[in-house]
Design an enzyme around this catalytic site. Structure first.
Site, short mmCIF file in Angstrom:
data_model
loop_
_atom_site.label_atom_id
_atom_site.label_comp_id
_atom_site.label_asym_id
_atom_site.label_seq_id
_atom_site.Cartn_x
_atom_site.Cartn_y
_atom_site.Cartn_z
CG HIS A 192 9.38 -5.04 -0.72
ND1 HIS A 192 8.90 -4.77 0.53
CD2 HIS A 192 9.08 -6.34 -0.96
CE1 HIS A 192 8.34 -5.86 1.03
NE2 HIS A 192 8.43 -6.83 0.15
CG LEU A 246 1.63 -12.43 -14.97
CD1 LEU A 246 1.17 -13.24 -16.19
CD2 LEU A 246 3.02 -11.87 -15.23
CB SER A 265 1.48 -0.61 -8.65
OG SER A 265 0.90 -1.83 -8.26
CG MET A 314 -5.81 -8.32 -5.74
SD MET A 314 -6.01 -10.02 -6.33
CE MET A 314 -6.87 -10.74 -4.95
#
Lengths: 489, 142
Positions: free
Chosen positions: A412, A213, A393, A389
């Site tokens: 992807h 998340l 994105s 991370m």
């Protein structure tokens, strides 16, 4: 190191010609392999045997067009990760290996009305810690909801709609989910009791490994018109990204059916260069049973991301003491990146129904397709590309070009370049976490080892992956998001 | 002759090679290795027992089914195992297994990787021959 032929078509496309006979010398390619890459990426992707797998995929009976690979391609089981293959809806085959174990692994993006300037580092920590508590994550994570395994049927049949009706989220979330959050071909009787038993206790959990998340802020908007339509208004806007799949349910469905397909290959006399390409004719019982069961796995994953969305909203409510609706937290879109679908495309001037296998590839439908939510139909579907991370994105849009040449598909994500083991040997979890902290990114991992395994340095640069799909025109940049905080399973 | 296993590391995944005087030993070592990837199998108490029999068309498939069975207990019941009593038939096509373990506890057992599935890649089973160890290899999707 792979040494086969790669012919340059243009700056972003390379071809493995069908004359290539494979490492065995006896491969009979029925089409070309096309890899989306640039010169730099090309050197990287020769490091594993993924190009050989691209060539192997061309041997599937009833393949339509070429075997395609996206720039984040890496070695997978049978099919490469980042592979796209379409097979004829009547004379082709369906292959579970073209989908993978984590059926409907995918990404969901939420937009908010909050701005980065509203969030102090302490606030970011509060949000991440609240999400960590509210969303079960990590090794052996159990869902908060305990369904009996024989009560899972409705989840498998109806996907995200089941979740919304059970109180997880908003009705309007469904319209912003690929397939409206439910593949209708799902048939729970085709799913084994084992898969149901493995899935039931894990429903509503993030899992471990690369699933996460992420609290993000919009860093740059490249396409203001599309961004506006997608609900992305300005740099600094806060977004939330959810990356997970169908958990043990999907893994077991794939495992069960691979075994059946091992036999089917002999039964139907299909000759394959790699047993993990195991497939069966589309009209066979084996293929149709798998397709119905796979759709159940797909629906499980949609329900899973829908439940997690609800808990993300609750986390924001706890921290800000305001209703989630006031803060937005609307679903921009939810995309699948491990899936096979029956779709209609125009191929060589004619309408053609095909089973498109996307394994580590995202649907990127252009404008005017009925599958794209009405509100996005002018610009094409939103495509969500998670990075590692520490980097960023992307939000992209699907294009006409993708419809014309890649079965409406694109990349992807970033893709690993280093084994988890090697990453752990090189870096300590603590140093990864403190390096990220210096960049203003707060990480809450279920275990510190995961932070080391998931070090940004163990991944390809997502920027170069997206530059290639943008340059090739199979999906165009809309906005880039930077991470502020991460929950890692 | 000794028994044991060693890890095979791969870009996105992890696997192992396991060996022992008999197929039964090699299978047990493979299971131990798998639970060492998931957690630390030496810290698992033998509180719960599971027994099962399996039959397959060939030894490779038997190994995949065996490890998948253990993964199933791990996913469905959150069990991890540390003790394995495996009896593989001479033809390598059926087995009886008794395994002991307990429910996974992050604080006591340690944290490893979540294994999604056992794959057919690098899959190999060699029966003991001319005084040489039985040897198996397998790769997991993690």
């Amino acid at each position: 190191m792979w040494n086969g032929p790669l012919e340059k078509i243009d700056d972003y496309r390379f071809r493995i010609p069908r004359s290539y006979r494979g490492e065995s010398g006896s491969l009979k390619m029925r089409a070309d392999g096309i890899i989306y890459a640039d010169e730099t990426m090309l050197e990287q992707l020769k490091n594993d045997n993924a190009p050989e797998q691209v060539a192997n995929v061309t041997t599937l009976p009833g393949l339509v067009g070429n075997s395609l690979a996206m720039p984040d391609i890496h070695w997978g089981y049978g099919f490469p990760i980042g592979g796209v293959a379409a097979t004829d809806a009547e004379e082709g085959v369906i292959s579970p290996g073209g989908v993978g174990f984590d059926i409907n692994c995918g990404v969901r993006l939420l937009r908010t009305n909050l701005h980065a300037s509203d969030l102090t580092p302490a606030r970011i920590k509060e949000i991440i810690d609240a999400m960590f508590v509210n969303v079960p994550s990590g090794l052996g994570s159990k869902g908060r909801v305990r369904l009996e395994w024989n009560g899972l049927e409705e989840v498998l049949r109806r996907g995200a709609a089941w979740a919304v009706e059970s109180g997880y989220g908003r009705k309007e979330d469904l319209a912003c989910t690929e397939e409206n959050g439910c593949m209708e071909s799902a048939e729970p009787s085709k799913v084994s009791a084992d898969a149901k038993k493995r899935g039931a206790p894990q429903l509503g959990s993030l899992g471990a490994g690369n699933h996460f998340l992420e609290l993000q802020t919009v860093d740059e908007i490249m396409d203001p018109r599309a961004a506006k339509i997608f609900g992305v208004d300005e740099p600094g806007q806060i977004m939330v990204m959810i990356h997970t799949g169908s958990r043990g349910c999907g893994h077991q469905i794939c495992t069960d059916h691979l075994k059946i397909f091992e036999r089917a290959v002999d039964k139907y006399g299909i000759k394959l260069p790699d047993r993990q390409l195991a497939c069966a004719p589309v009209d066979s019982k084996e293929a149709q049973d798998y397709f119905s069961a796979m759709a159940c796995g797909v629906n499980f994953a949609f329900a899973n991301r829908q439940m997690i969305t609800h808990w993300v909203r609750e986390s924001f409510e706890e921290v800000f003491r305001r209703p989630a609706g006031d803060m937005g937290l609307d679903v921009v879109y939810d995309v699948c990146h491990n899936i096979a679908k029956l779709e209609e495309h125009v191929f060589e001037g004619n309408k053609r129904k095909v089973y498109v296998h996307r394994k580590g590839a995202t649907r990127a439908f252009g404008p005017d397709r009925s599958e794209v939510p009405a509100r996005y139909r002018d610009v094409g579907q939103p495509v969500i590309i998670p990075g590692d991370m520490g980097t960023c994105s992307y939000l992209l849009k699907g294009t006409e070009k993708a419809m014309a040449e890649s079965w409406g598909s694109t990349c992807h994500g970033a893709g690993r370049t280093m084994s988890r083991h090697e990453a752990m040997r090189r870096w300590s979890g603590d140093s990864v976490v403190s390096d990220l902290r210096k960049k203003g990114i707060y990480v809450h991992a279920a275990d510190i080892k995961v932070a080391a395994e998931e070090s940004p340095n163990a991944y390809k640069d997502v920027n170069s992956v997206v530059n290639i799909t943008h340059g090739a025109g199979i999906s165009m940049k809309v906005a880039r998001m930077k991470p502020l905080g991460v929950v890692k399973g | 002759m000794s028994s044991g296993y060693s890890l095979i590391t791969h870009t996105a995944d992890v696997g192992l090679e396991a060996w022992g005087p008999s197929l039964s030993d090699a299978f047990a070592q493979a299971a131990r290795g798998m639970f060492d990837i998931i957690t630390d199998s030496s810290k698992i108490a033998p509180a719960v027992k599971r027994e099962f029999s399996l039959a397959a068309e060939n030894p490779e498939e038997l190994l995949v089914d065996f490890l998948n069975r253990l993964l199933f207990y791990n996913g469905a019941e959150f069990l991890v195992f540390g003790r394995f009593d495996i009896d593989v038939d001479a033809d390598g096509r059926s087995l009886q297994a008794s395994v002991w373990g307990e429910e996974y506890d992050r604080s006591r057992h340690g944290y490893g990787a979540e294994i999604k599935a056992v794959t057919y890649h690098l899959l190999n089973v060699c029966k003991p021959l001319n005084g040489k160890n039985a040897k198996v290899s397998v790769l997991f999707d993690v």
